[in-house]
Design a protein around this motif. Structure first.
Motif, PDB file in Angstrom:
ATOM      1  N   MET A 198      17.807  21.182 -32.895  1.00 28.99           N
ATOM      2  CA  MET A 198      17.340  22.674 -31.795  1.00 28.99           C
ATOM      3  C   MET A 198      15.827  23.194 -32.579  1.00 28.99           C
ATOM      4  O   MET A 198      15.222  22.432 -33.259  1.00 28.99           O
ATOM      5  N   GLU A 199      15.452  23.864 -31.082  1.00 29.76           N
ATOM      6  CA  GLU A 199      14.132  24.814 -30.863  1.00 29.76           C
ATOM      7  C   GLU A 199      14.389  25.842 -31.365  1.00 29.76           C
ATOM      8  O   GLU A 199      14.813  26.377 -31.306  1.00 29.76           O
ATOM      9  N   GLY A 200      13.080  25.116 -32.519  1.00 25.20           N
ATOM     10  CA  GLY A 200      12.732  26.923 -32.897  1.00 25.20           C
ATOM     11  C   GLY A 200      13.633  27.802 -33.967  1.00 25.20           C
ATOM     12  O   GLY A 200      14.038  27.954 -34.184  1.00 25.20           O
ATOM     13  N   HIS A 201      13.818  26.749 -34.923  1.00 20.79           N
ATOM     14  CA  HIS A 201      14.877  26.573 -36.303  1.00 20.79           C
ATOM     15  C   HIS A 201      13.587  27.006 -37.554  1.00 20.79           C
ATOM     16  O   HIS A 201      13.683  25.532 -37.605  1.00 20.79           O
ATOM     17  N   SER A 202      13.740  27.304 -37.857  1.00 14.83           N
ATOM     18  CA  SER A 202      13.688  27.545 -39.334  1.00 14.83           C
ATOM     19  C   SER A 202      13.950  25.986 -40.729  1.00 14.83           C
ATOM     20  O   SER A 202      13.023  25.344 -41.539  1.00 14.83           O
ATOM     21  N   GLN A 203      15.613  26.537 -40.701  1.00 19.03           N
ATOM     22  CA  GLN A 203      15.895  25.095 -40.844  1.00 19.03           C
ATOM     23  C   GLN A 203      16.348  23.784 -39.572  1.00 19.03           C
ATOM     24  O   GLN A 203      16.870  24.130 -38.610  1.00 19.03           O
ATOM     25  N   HIS A 251      17.525  28.966 -26.596  1.00 24.05           N
ATOM     26  CA  HIS A 251      17.876  28.408 -27.314  1.00 24.05           C
ATOM     27  C   HIS A 251      18.272  26.881 -27.309  1.00 24.05           C
ATOM     28  O   HIS A 251      19.830  26.217 -27.362  1.00 24.05           O
ATOM     29  N   MET A 275      18.063  21.995 -36.994  1.00 27.88           N
ATOM     30  CA  MET A 275      19.226  21.243 -37.087  1.00 27.88           C
ATOM     31  C   MET A 275      19.294  20.356 -36.311  1.00 27.88           C
ATOM     32  O   MET A 275      18.434  20.798 -34.774  1.00 27.88           O
ATOM     33  N   TRP A 313      16.236  21.051 -26.714  1.00 24.64           N
ATOM     34  CA  TRP A 313      16.766  19.923 -28.089  1.00 24.64           C
ATOM     35  C   TRP A 313      15.504  18.836 -27.622  1.00 24.64           C
ATOM     36  O   TRP A 313      14.562  18.515 -26.760  1.00 24.64           O
TER      37      TRP A 313
END
Ligand code: UD2
Ligand code: MN
Length: 576
Positions: A536-541, A519, A543, A522
């Motif tokens: 942000m890494e690894g978010h489906s949306q 988390h 951000m 970036w």
């Protein structure tokens, strides 16, 4: 190891071996008469070396161009003199079927004499080089698992036939628990005709690293010479290696590795002036010395070439020195990474690695491992490399992990085992830092410690990020203000000293940095659309970090490719 499309282009994982298209037109030269007469009283500096510490001062003689295969029994045999062999039309299905036994043309190998002649590919000046007459003896160690019969025999014969007998103490065959029947009794019987050959059988599969240690433990020669079990040692291969170890016991020396073609078994010479290097993430490769460097140093094609890393399979090392260095990390399994480990260890702890052009050994580069990995192949190699990175790379290990190996940082996914002994060894030997190694041994490697640093400028507000009194906000950009200094690390953390930018609901806070925490990562500058964003890494949306225009606060918002409040620039970028 994957052969490329044609002879001139061999790809080994992403490793290139450059080899010339042409096989040399003149084949084996007549062996120079065993020349023990041209003795000189003068201690001549050999191989144009300026950096050797003379240990002993025996008398000098020419290299023995010993080759009992020069006038072979069967000059008409296929593959004789290292020439390409051809599979007869009607044998093609058989040849294809047998390919998998070794991942090279096993059918042809079985037809070619086990003691064939090969072209003498040494640079001309080598026949004039001098070596001492009191060189140390060597134990040649072959480790193998399920090696093809004819190639194993050809490897052993090439050593027995082309090594001066007084320098060859023994040949040790370490059978790493092969499953093939012919490697049991039949091999014992065959080798019993050679008094110098000993066979050691490991009760359990150990992998090549621990198999080599077992071979070394049993060796009685002063120098250990490790070879793969599918090689052909060329004329005069041994003395130039031993000479360097004799001159300085901390020199670890490799022959030029030539190519025995996996398809037609021809012996192919490779280009001169190649040195062993690595690229991230610790992938071995060859790299030609720059013309400029060769000219400036007036290098001859027979001069030793200093190498940041060795290929791994073929080298000579003083036996005592090998143990002083703690041999190999015995925690390395099966295959891979041990060449990096021993290379870093040698250079950082006071030794040197050289390729000796007057020593040449052909090797069959195979497209696949012809043996099984007890565990997953990829995971085994990754784990080995992580052990090496943890022990030897200091802060540079982040570069290694960033090249596709983030998952190795998560201890719940990969257990790389205990490293205490290896770390203690490094301390005990008072080895230098990886930075020293980069500066002194491999200065041309591009290895910036972070991807970017300096101020983080927000394009929309034209202000810079600041971390002050525990609060992250904005201020007028000021390069002299340390509170505005951040770095963007290889593992994609936004770091200020030991604190890193972390999301907290729709805002961000500073948390202690931890490379294992996804988390904190970036994405910056690696997306075509969101060029200057911090996402942000690894978010489906998706951000992104966004500057709050009025309040000097920072928000997490849905990414918007044209919103300049979401665009950020570091003062310095060190990579694209
Ligand atoms: C290269 C090296 C090899 C080793 C490896 C990295 C050269 C020419 N070869 O790959 O020596 O450094 O990189 O680890 O530089 N073997 C065993 N037990 C095993 C696996 C292999 O004894 O569990 C033997 C195998 O039979 C062979 C030797 O180890 O004789 C090297 O293996 P390889 O030929 O598959 O390695 P290679 O040439 O692909
Ligand atoms: Mn090999």
């Amino acid at each position: 190891l994957k052969p490329g499309n044609d002879k001139s282009d061999f790809i080994i994982d992403s490793t290139e071996i450059h080899s010339s298209n042409k096989t040399k037109t003149h084949f084996v030269q007549k062996p120079t008469e065993l020349n023990l007469h041209g003795l000189s009283e003068e201690p001549v500096m050999l191989f144009n070396s300026t950096d050797v510490r003379m240990r002993r001062s025996g008398r000098l003689h020419k290299i023995m161009a010993l080759d009992v295969t020069d006038r072979p029994r069967d000059p008409q045999a296929i593959g004789q003199f290292g020439q390409p062999a051809q599979v007869p039309r009607d044998k093609e299905p058989e040849s294809r079927r047998r390919w998998g036994e070794g991942h090279f043309n096993v059918f042809l190998s079985d037809q070619i004499p086990v003691d064939r002649a090969i072209p003498d590919t040494r640079p001309h000046s080598c026949s004039e080089s001098l070596v001492h007459d009191d060189l140390p003896s060597t134990s040649v160690i072959f480790c193998f698992v399920d090696e093809v019969w004819s190639t194993l025999l050809r490897s052993v014969h090439s050593v027995l036939n082309r090594s001066p007998p007084h320098l060859l103490k023994e040949v040790i065959l370490v059978d790493d628990c092969s499953t093939k029947d012919y490697l049991k009794e039949q091999l014992d019987v065959y080798m019993s005709q050679f008094s110098k050959v000993r066979i050691i059988r490991l009760k359990e599969r150990q992998g090549l690293i621990r198999a080599r240690i077992a071979g070394a433990d049993a060796a009685t020669g002063e120098v250990l010479t490790f070879l793969d079990s599918h090689v052909e040692c060329n004329i005069g291969w041994l003395e130039p290696l031993l000479e360097r170890v004799y001159l300085d016991h901390r020199k670890v020396v490799c022959p030029v590795i030539e190519v025995v073609n996996d398809k037609d078994m021809s012996y192919m010479l490779v280009d001169n002036f190649q040195r062993g290097v690595f690229r991230w993430p610790l992938v071995f490769g060859w790299n030609a010395l720059p013309e400029e460097y060769i000219r400036k140093n007036q290098m001859k094609d027979s001069d030793p070439i200093r190498c940041p890393v060795m290929a791994g399979g073929l080298f000579s090392i003083d036996k005592k020195y090998f143990y002083e260095l703690g041999s190999y990390d015995p925690g390395l399994d099966v295959w891979g990474g041990e060449n990096m480990e021993i290379s870093f260890k040698i250079w950082m702890c006071g030794g040197e690695i050289e390729i000796i052009p007057c020593s040449r050994v052909g090797h069959i580069f195979r497209g696949d491992n012809p043996y099984k990995f007890p565990k997953d192949r990829v995971k085994t190699v990754e784990r080995n490399l992580a052990r090496v990175a943890e022990v030897w790379l200091d802060e540079y290990k982040e570069i290694f992990y960033s090249h596709g190996y983030h998952h190795l940082l998560d201890k719940s996914i990969t257990d790389i085992g205990n490293l205490t002994e290896q770390i203690q060894l490094r301390e005990k030997l008072k080895c230098k830092s990886f930075k020293w190694y980069l500066d002194n041994v491999y200065p041309d490697l591009n290895a910036p410690l972070v991807k970017a640093d300096g101020l983080i400028f927000n394009v929309g507000t034209r202000k810079c990020l600041i971390f002050q009194n525990g609060i992250l906000s904005f201020d007028k950009c000021d390069l002299s203000n340390k509170s505005q200094h951040f770095s963007y690390t290889w593992l994609r953390l936004l770091r200020h000293n030991t604190s890193c930018v972390a999301p907290r609901e729709m805002h961000v806070i500073m948390e202690p940095c931890d490379n294992a925490k996804p988390h904190l990562r970036w994405v910056h500058k690696s997306s075509a659309v969101l060029t200057e964003h911090l996402m942000m890494e690894g978010h489906s949306q998706p951000m992104c970090l966004e500057a709050e225009n009025n309040s000097d606060g920072i928000l997490l918002k849905g990414c918007d490719s044209i919103n300049t409040l979401q665009k950020w620039q570091f003062t310095h970028y060190y990579t694209q």
